[in-house]
Write a protein that holds these residues in place. Structure first.
Motif, PDB file in Angstrom:
ATOM      1  N   UNK A   1      32.215   3.522  10.865  1.00 31.69           N
ATOM      2  CA  UNK A   1      32.265   3.447   9.409  1.00 31.69           C
ATOM      3  C   UNK A   1      31.472   4.577   8.745  1.00 31.69           C
ATOM      4  N   UNK A   2      30.375   5.008   9.369  1.00 31.74           N
ATOM      5  CA  UNK A   2      29.585   6.069   8.752  1.00 31.74           C
ATOM      6  C   UNK A   2      29.987   7.456   9.259  1.00 31.74           C
ATOM      7  N   UNK A   3      30.905   7.500  10.211  1.00 26.92           N
ATOM      8  CA  UNK A   3      31.474   8.772  10.655  1.00 26.92           C
ATOM      9  C   UNK A   3      30.617   9.579  11.617  1.00 26.92           C
ATOM     10  N   UNK A   4      29.754   8.917  12.376  1.00 25.79           N
ATOM     11  CA  UNK A   4      28.928   9.609  13.363  1.00 25.79           C
ATOM     12  C   UNK A   4      29.257   9.095  14.765  1.00 25.79           C
ATOM     13  N   UNK A   5      29.098   9.969  15.759  1.00 19.25           N
ATOM     14  CA  UNK A   5      29.239   9.542  17.147  1.00 19.25           C
ATOM     15  C   UNK A   5      27.965   8.836  17.584  1.00 19.25           C
ATOM     16  N   UNK A   6      28.083   8.026  18.644  1.00 21.57           N
ATOM     17  CA  UNK A   6      26.911   7.314  19.145  1.00 21.57           C
ATOM     18  C   UNK A   6      25.796   8.270  19.558  1.00 21.57           C
ATOM     19  N   UNK A   7      26.158   9.378  20.184  1.00 20.60           N
ATOM     20  CA  UNK A   7      25.116  10.303  20.626  1.00 20.60           C
ATOM     21  C   UNK A   7      24.370  10.897  19.438  1.00 20.60           C
ATOM     22  N   UNK A   8      25.052  11.114  18.316  1.00 18.88           N
ATOM     23  CA  UNK A   8      24.386  11.659  17.139  1.00 18.88           C
ATOM     24  C   UNK A   8      23.366  10.666  16.587  1.00 18.88           C
ATOM     25  N   UNK A   9      23.724   9.410  16.603  1.00 15.79           N
ATOM     26  CA  UNK A   9      22.820   8.378  16.088  1.00 15.79           C
ATOM     27  C   UNK A   9      21.598   8.241  16.983  1.00 15.79           C
ATOM     28  N   UNK A  10      21.812   8.262  18.310  1.00 13.81           N
ATOM     29  CA  UNK A  10      20.665   8.122  19.209  1.00 13.81           C
ATOM     30  C   UNK A  10      19.752   9.345  19.142  1.00 13.81           C
ATOM     31  N   UNK A  11      20.315  10.526  18.941  1.00  7.78           N
ATOM     32  CA  UNK A  11      19.476  11.723  18.798  1.00  7.78           C
ATOM     33  C   UNK A  11      18.660  11.635  17.510  1.00  7.78           C
ATOM     34  N   UNK A  12      19.275  11.178  16.427  1.00  6.71           N
ATOM     35  CA  UNK A  12      18.535  11.012  15.170  1.00  6.71           C
ATOM     36  C   UNK A  12      17.392  10.013  15.368  1.00  6.71           C
ATOM     37  N   UNK A  13      17.674   8.915  16.044  1.00 10.13           N
ATOM     38  CA  UNK A  13      16.628   7.924  16.325  1.00 10.13           C
ATOM     39  C   UNK A  13      15.525   8.494  17.202  1.00 10.13           C
ATOM     40  N   UNK A  14      15.910   9.265  18.220  1.00 12.69           N
ATOM     41  CA  UNK A  14      14.912   9.862  19.107  1.00 12.69           C
ATOM     42  C   UNK A  14      14.059  10.885  18.371  1.00 12.69           C
ATOM     43  N   UNK A  15      14.682  11.678  17.499  1.00  9.99           N
ATOM     44  CA  UNK A  15      13.917  12.641  16.706  1.00  9.99           C
ATOM     45  C   UNK A  15      12.925  11.929  15.794  1.00  9.99           C
ATOM     46  N   UNK A  16      13.376  10.827  15.199  1.00  9.21           N
ATOM     47  CA  UNK A  16      12.475  10.062  14.331  1.00  9.21           C
ATOM     48  C   UNK A  16      11.314   9.501  15.143  1.00  9.21           C
ATOM     49  N   UNK A  17      11.606   9.006  16.357  1.00  5.67           N
ATOM     50  CA  UNK A  17      10.540   8.449  17.192  1.00  5.67           C
ATOM     51  C   UNK A  17       9.578   9.543  17.652  1.00  5.67           C
ATOM     52  N   UNK A  18      10.114  10.702  18.048  1.00  5.06           N
ATOM     53  CA  UNK A  18       9.216  11.775  18.482  1.00  5.06           C
ATOM     54  C   UNK A  18       8.383  12.273  17.304  1.00  5.06           C
ATOM     55  N   UNK A  19       8.984  12.294  16.106  1.00  2.00           N
ATOM     56  CA  UNK A  19       8.213  12.639  14.915  1.00  2.00           C
ATOM     57  C   UNK A  19       7.120  11.625  14.648  1.00  2.00           C
ATOM     58  N   UNK A  20       7.445  10.347  14.837  1.00  2.00           N
ATOM     59  CA  UNK A  20       6.450   9.293  14.643  1.00  2.00           C
ATOM     60  C   UNK A  20       5.342   9.395  15.685  1.00  2.00           C
TER      61      UNK A  20
ATOM     62  N   UNK B   1      18.890  12.034  26.196  1.00  6.60           N
ATOM     63  CA  UNK B   1      18.373  12.745  25.017  1.00  6.60           C
ATOM     64  C   UNK B   1      17.158  12.040  24.434  1.00  6.60           C
ATOM     65  N   UNK B   2      17.232  10.737  24.343  1.00  7.27           N
ATOM     66  CA  UNK B   2      16.100   9.977  23.817  1.00  7.27           C
ATOM     67  C   UNK B   2      14.863  10.132  24.683  1.00  7.27           C
ATOM     68  N   UNK B   3      15.055  10.105  25.986  1.00  6.60           N
ATOM     69  CA  UNK B   3      13.933  10.269  26.904  1.00  6.60           C
ATOM     70  C   UNK B   3      13.329  11.658  26.777  1.00  6.60           C
ATOM     71  N   UNK B   4      14.171  12.671  26.665  1.00  8.42           N
ATOM     72  CA  UNK B   4      13.657  14.037  26.494  1.00  8.42           C
ATOM     73  C   UNK B   4      12.834  14.143  25.215  1.00  8.42           C
ATOM     74  N   UNK B   5      13.338  13.574  24.130  1.00 10.84           N
ATOM     75  CA  UNK B   5      12.640  13.679  22.846  1.00 10.84           C
ATOM     76  C   UNK B   5      11.307  12.941  22.864  1.00 10.84           C
ATOM     77  N   UNK B   6      11.186  11.932  23.698  1.00 10.82           N
ATOM     78  CA  UNK B   6       9.914  11.223  23.823  1.00 10.82           C
ATOM     79  C   UNK B   6       8.916  12.060  24.619  1.00 10.82           C
ATOM     80  N   UNK B   7       9.368  12.716  25.680  1.00 15.25           N
ATOM     81  CA  UNK B   7       8.449  13.420  26.570  1.00 15.25           C
ATOM     82  C   UNK B   7       8.099  14.841  26.143  1.00 15.25           C
TER      83      UNK B   7
END
Length: 175
Positions: free
Chosen positions: A25-44, A90-96
């Motif tokens: 519905x929002x027009x994003x792929x799953x990988x794009x959403x998880x990367x955005x979440x991982x970036x937010x977590x690494x920023x946090x 991707x999420x694991x990389x962004x955390x480490x």
């Protein structure tokens, strides 16, 4: 953990889960959403000081092993490699990444080798038969069980660890 950091973690998790549920519905792929979440977590992690705290602990590990790049490199390869068996790479990389940078910053080391090993650990985990989410769906059809998957994965995993850590830490030592 502070109240804000804890709430931010919950909010990021919930927004990421909602994003995955409503991805079409929002027009994003799953990988794009998880990367955005991982970036937010690494920023946090970086903004709350958790990255510096973990980096400080990791610098104590580096000191405990007398700056042995091979041991530290093995840790930064094996832990993401194992985590990628259960999480997306991707999420694991962004955390480490911030943890490796904070570790090297606290000891005055070069993070290039650790960054390469984190990426290699996360990406080579997909070469093992148990790291991809699609594998459990197909295991039953092929007549495989978890024991068989482990038997097929341990040898490639050991080879990946030895080759990547030895090569990378020889070319890009921490100190």
């Amino acid at each position: 953990m502070s109240g804000f950091a804890e709430h931010a973690g919950y909010i990021i998790f919930i927004l990421d889960a909602l994003g995955l549920m409503f991805a079409p519905q929002i027009g994003l792929d799953n990988w794009e959403i998880t990367v955005i979440g991982a970036l937010a977590m690494s920023g946090a992690i970086a903004s709350t000081g958790a990255g510096e705290l973990i980096g400080g602990y990791m610098s104590q590990v580096v000191t405990a092993v007398n700056g042995n790049s091979y041991i530290v490199g093995a840790i930064f390869f094996v832990v993401p490699f194992i985590m990628t068996q259960f999480m997306q790479n991707r999420g694991t990389m962004m955390i480490f990444y911030p943890i490796a940078i904070a570790t090297c910053a606290s000891i005055g080391g070069n993070p290039v080798g650790l960054m390469i090993l984190i990426q290699a650990g996360c990406l080579t985990a997909f070469m093992t038969p148990m790291a991809t989410a699609a594998i459990p769906y197909m295991m039953d059809y092929g007549g495989y069980d978890q024991r068989t998957m482990f038997k097929m994965s341990w040898l490639p995993a050991i080879i990946f660890i030895v080759v990547f850590v030895a090569w990378t830490m020889t070319i890009f030592p921490i100190l």
